[in-house]
Design an enzyme around this catalytic site. Structure first.
Site, mmCIF file in Angstrom:
data_model
loop_
_atom_site.group_PDB
_atom_site.id
_atom_site.type_symbol
_atom_site.label_atom_id
_atom_site.label_comp_id
_atom_site.label_asym_id
_atom_site.label_seq_id
_atom_site.Cartn_x
_atom_site.Cartn_y
_atom_site.Cartn_z
ATOM 1 N N LYS A 149 2.740 11.600 -10.598
ATOM 2 C CA LYS A 149 1.807 10.763 -11.366
ATOM 3 C C LYS A 149 2.547 9.506 -11.797
ATOM 4 C CE LYS A 149 -1.579 13.764 -13.625
ATOM 5 N NZ LYS A 149 -2.127 14.121 -14.952
ATOM 6 N N LYS A 162 6.987 22.785 -13.940
ATOM 7 C CA LYS A 162 6.240 21.604 -13.488
ATOM 8 C C LYS A 162 6.010 21.675 -11.981
ATOM 9 C CE LYS A 162 4.635 17.268 -13.926
ATOM 10 N NZ LYS A 162 4.756 16.030 -14.662
ATOM 11 N N HIS A 188 -1.833 11.580 -27.076
ATOM 12 C CA HIS A 188 -2.097 10.242 -26.517
ATOM 13 C C HIS A 188 -2.864 9.376 -27.508
ATOM 14 C CE1 HIS A 188 -1.636 11.270 -21.945
ATOM 15 N NE2 HIS A 188 -0.475 11.050 -22.532
ATOM 16 N N HIS A 211 -1.562 16.852 -25.381
ATOM 17 C CA HIS A 211 -1.648 15.436 -25.003
ATOM 18 C C HIS A 211 -2.956 14.767 -25.407
ATOM 19 C CE1 HIS A 211 1.994 16.339 -22.879
ATOM 20 N NE2 HIS A 211 2.070 15.145 -22.329
ATOM 21 N N ASN A 231 -1.258 19.164 -19.822
ATOM 22 C CA ASN A 231 -1.683 18.253 -20.887
ATOM 23 C C ASN A 231 -1.747 18.921 -22.251
ATOM 24 O OD1 ASN A 231 -2.008 16.067 -19.121
ATOM 25 N ND2 ASN A 231 -4.005 16.830 -18.502
ATOM 26 N N ARG A 287 0.808 -1.234 0.000
ATOM 27 C CA ARG A 287 0.000 0.000 0.000
ATOM 28 C C ARG A 287 0.838 1.280 0.000
ATOM 29 N NH1 ARG A 287 -2.628 -3.410 3.235
ATOM 30 N NH2 ARG A 287 -4.559 -4.233 2.371
ATOM 31 N N GLU A 308 -4.732 17.467 -9.889
ATOM 32 C CA GLU A 308 -5.385 17.858 -11.135
ATOM 33 C C GLU A 308 -6.875 18.130 -10.965
ATOM 34 O OE1 GLU A 308 -3.815 15.925 -14.632
ATOM 35 O OE2 GLU A 308 -5.611 16.433 -15.775
ATOM 36 N N ARG A 348 -3.547 21.888 -12.930
ATOM 37 C CA ARG A 348 -2.573 20.897 -13.404
ATOM 38 C C ARG A 348 -2.899 20.401 -14.815
ATOM 39 N NH1 ARG A 348 0.536 16.026 -10.173
ATOM 40 N NH2 ARG A 348 1.665 15.302 -12.007
ATOM 41 N N GLU A 364 8.783 18.174 -24.367
ATOM 42 C CA GLU A 364 8.129 18.521 -23.082
ATOM 43 C C GLU A 364 8.740 19.791 -22.488
ATOM 44 O OE1 GLU A 364 5.407 16.979 -21.770
ATOM 45 O OE2 GLU A 364 5.568 14.805 -22.025
ATOM 46 N N HIS A 397 6.587 9.410 -27.299
ATOM 47 C CA HIS A 397 5.660 10.301 -26.601
ATOM 48 C C HIS A 397 5.907 11.779 -26.969
ATOM 49 C CE1 HIS A 397 3.032 11.761 -23.450
ATOM 50 N NE2 HIS A 397 4.007 12.523 -22.990
HETATM 51 N N1 NAD Z 1 4.278 10.659 -14.972
HETATM 52 C C1 NAD Z 1 4.233 11.748 -15.687
HETATM 53 O O1 NAD Z 1 3.891 12.834 -15.193
HETATM 54 C C2 NAD Z 1 4.666 11.677 -17.117
HETATM 55 C C3 NAD Z 1 4.879 12.865 -17.829
HETATM 56 C C4 NAD Z 1 5.348 12.768 -19.121
HETATM 57 C C5 NAD Z 1 5.579 11.524 -19.690
HETATM 58 N N2 NAD Z 1 5.342 10.398 -18.984
HETATM 59 C C6 NAD Z 1 5.594 9.089 -19.558
HETATM 60 O O2 NAD Z 1 6.984 8.972 -19.857
HETATM 61 C C7 NAD Z 1 7.147 7.972 -20.854
HETATM 62 C C8 NAD Z 1 8.175 8.411 -21.875
HETATM 63 O O3 NAD Z 1 9.380 8.647 -21.228
HETATM 64 P P1 NAD Z 1 10.789 8.597 -22.003
HETATM 65 O O4 NAD Z 1 10.681 9.365 -23.249
HETATM 66 O O5 NAD Z 1 11.817 8.952 -21.020
HETATM 67 O O6 NAD Z 1 10.844 7.097 -22.489
HETATM 68 P P2 NAD Z 1 11.709 5.816 -22.051
HETATM 69 O O7 NAD Z 1 11.732 5.663 -20.600
HETATM 70 O O8 NAD Z 1 11.164 4.701 -22.856
HETATM 71 O O9 NAD Z 1 13.170 6.167 -22.571
HETATM 72 C C9 NAD Z 1 13.381 6.354 -23.942
HETATM 73 C C10 NAD Z 1 14.457 5.392 -24.492
HETATM 74 O O10 NAD Z 1 15.727 5.825 -24.056
HETATM 75 C C11 NAD Z 1 16.414 4.760 -23.414
HETATM 76 N N3 NAD Z 1 17.242 5.411 -22.396
HETATM 77 C C12 NAD Z 1 16.823 6.011 -21.273
HETATM 78 N N4 NAD Z 1 17.831 6.655 -20.687
HETATM 79 C C13 NAD Z 1 18.920 6.440 -21.455
HETATM 80 C C14 NAD Z 1 20.255 6.871 -21.375
HETATM 81 N N5 NAD Z 1 20.673 7.702 -20.431
HETATM 82 N N6 NAD Z 1 21.112 6.427 -22.336
HETATM 83 C C15 NAD Z 1 20.685 5.635 -23.340
HETATM 84 N N7 NAD Z 1 19.427 5.228 -23.492
HETATM 85 C C16 NAD Z 1 18.549 5.633 -22.536
HETATM 86 C C17 NAD Z 1 15.349 3.842 -22.914
HETATM 87 O O11 NAD Z 1 15.823 2.539 -22.781
HETATM 88 C C18 NAD Z 1 14.323 3.965 -24.034
HETATM 89 O O12 NAD Z 1 14.682 3.120 -25.088
HETATM 90 C C19 NAD Z 1 5.786 7.728 -21.445
HETATM 91 O O13 NAD Z 1 5.325 6.495 -20.990
HETATM 92 C C20 NAD Z 1 4.925 8.856 -20.855
HETATM 93 O O14 NAD Z 1 3.578 8.483 -20.708
HETATM 94 C C21 NAD Z 1 4.900 10.466 -17.707
HETATM 95 ZN ZN ZN Z 2 3.801 14.174 -21.631
#
Ligand code: NAD
Ligand code: ZN
Length: 365
Positions: A145, A229, A254, A250, A247, A124, A239, A243, A187, A267
């Site tokens: 989030k 942020k 999405h 998005h 988006n 939990r 949100e 907040r 972003e 993304h």
């Molecule tokens: N929680 C939130 O508030 C929030 C906000 C925005 C996005 N997101 C989420 O984030 C995700 C996308 O994140 P992302 O773009 O970081 O994707 P990711 O985590 O898939 O990383 C992108 C790629 O880079 C590689 N990688 C990561 N760090 C590396 C490094 N230092 N060197 C070499 N390769 C590396 C990973 O293996 C992957 O192939 C989506 O799922 C999205 O929904 C969440």
């Molecule tokens: Zn995003």
């Protein structure tokens, strides 16, 4: 120089540290923030990040007396699933994590969202620490989030669970593929577009430096992005209203990701197209044309896509939007820019107009 800022959430406030070489002192950050040496830690990471950055982190922590275990998932959005979540929880159990343990997310947004949700649900809720290794993760690692995807909708199974701290070592970004660098910057530009016109033009002026990972430009850009942020999240953690401005781009973004099956578009690329769509919608609602021309010019300068891939079916994109949690009572909630650096939450956008915009987005060049 390490830059530091705080996400202000009363008792749940936490620091974000940004700078070169932070992971070389990871043990002292953990000690400073009272991370237990008696209870096991689980480091969750993905295959790419593990190859480049896991070993030194484990070594540092073990030498300082922390008990670590690690769990490596496949790289990419597909790991944000209930099946993979279950495997992470299995590792929590096998490593003997207890209520005083922490989960450490070492990676991009995928690992952050997955590991964060594991931490939110294991027993939990136990503590977790964000160690972002992508540019995009300056957004995802801040704000609490956490979620996994359902095949029909992104991020639909999740929680609000704030980290203990965010350790952002810009040195890790040097191993990031160019396409992920650009997608992550999307972003960062978004944080300018919703909040700060001056920062938006700074991003545009520094596009080459940012794409080239110039350390000073990167640290400043990430600091500013995280600051926006943090400011938004501090005012509206769950949100209820404000907040939602995060988006921007998005709603369409999405839907594009869902239709593409979570692999054709990254993304950051999907929301780049979505932000151009939001700017088009803005002009259609009577706002000045320059909002669209400026938005599009900036994304093009960063080599990000501005058009919906022609082969994607508009009906399917619209259907994906209906599953999205931002679609309330038949009306679309849409974040619409009213100027560069300013947005409004428009709760009365007709789906027909959005459909037109999606169709028009196939013609962008
Ligand atoms: N929680 C939130 O508030 C929030 C906000 C925005 C996005 N997101 C989420 O984030 C995700 C996308 O994140 P992302 O773009 O970081 O994707 P990711 O985590 O898939 O990383 C992108 C790629 O880079 C590689 N990688 C990561 N760090 C590396 C490094 N230092 N060197 C070499 N390769 C590396 C990973 O293996 C992957 O192939 C989506 O799922 C999205 O929904 C969440
Ligand atoms: Zn995003």
């Amino acid at each position: 120089m390490i830059k530091e800022l705080t996400v202000d959430l009363g008792a749940r406030s936490y620091p974000i540290y940004i700078g070169e070489g932070i992971l070389e002192n990871i043990d002292s950050y953990f000690e400073k923030h009272g991370i237990s040496k008696r209870s096991a830690l689980l480091i969750v990471t993905d295959e790419h990040v593990a190859k480049k950055h896991l070993e030194p982190v484990i070594r540092k922590l073990e030498r300082a007396g922390f008990k670590t275990a690690s769990h490596i998932v496949a790289s990419g959005e597909k790991s944000k699933s209930l099946a993979v979540l279950e495997e992470v929880i299995t590792s929590c159990l096998k490593a003997g994590l207890d209520r005083n343990s922490s989960v450490i997310a070492l990676g991009g947004g995928v690992v952050g969202d997955l590991a964060g949700f594991a931490a939110a649900s294991y027993m939990r809720g136990i503590r977790f620490i964000q160690i972002p290794t992508t540019i995009l993760a300056h957004d995802s690692s801040v704000g609490g989030k956490v979620a996994v995807n359902h095949p029909l909708a992104k991020n639909i199974i999740g929680a609000f669970h704030q980290p203990e701290m965010v350790l952002y070592d810009t040195a890790t970004l040097r191993t990031l593929p160019d396409r992920d660098v650009r997608a992550g910057l999307s972003e960062m530009i978004k944080h300018g577009l919703i909040w700060d016109a001056e920062f938006t033009s700074w991003c545009e002026d520094n596009a080459e430096k940012l794409i080239g990972l110039d350390p000073e430009a990167l640290q400043y850009g990430l600091y500013k992005g995280c600051s926006v942020k943090a400011a938004v999240v501090s005012q509206d953690e769950r949100e209820n209203d404000l907040r939602a401005i995060l988006n921007l781009g998005h709603t369409i973004g999405h839907a594009l990701e869902a239709v593409a099956g979570y692999n054709e578009l990254l993304h950051g690329e999907a929301i780049s197209i979505g932000m151009v769509g939001a700017a088009k919608l803005s002009v259609r609602l009577g706002n000045p044309e320059h909002i669209y021309t400026t938005t599009k010019r900036i994304f093009k300068k960063f080599g990000l896509p501005v058009a919906v891939p022609a082969h994607m079916d508009t009906d399917e994109i619209m259907k994906a939007m209906m599953y999205d949690k931002k679609f309330k009572e038949g009306k679309m909630v849409f974040i619409v820019p009213t100027d560069i650096g300013k947005v409004e939450i428009n709760k009365n956008v007709s789906a027909e107009w959005v459909r037109d915009i999606v169709d028009q987005l196939k013609q962008e060049d």
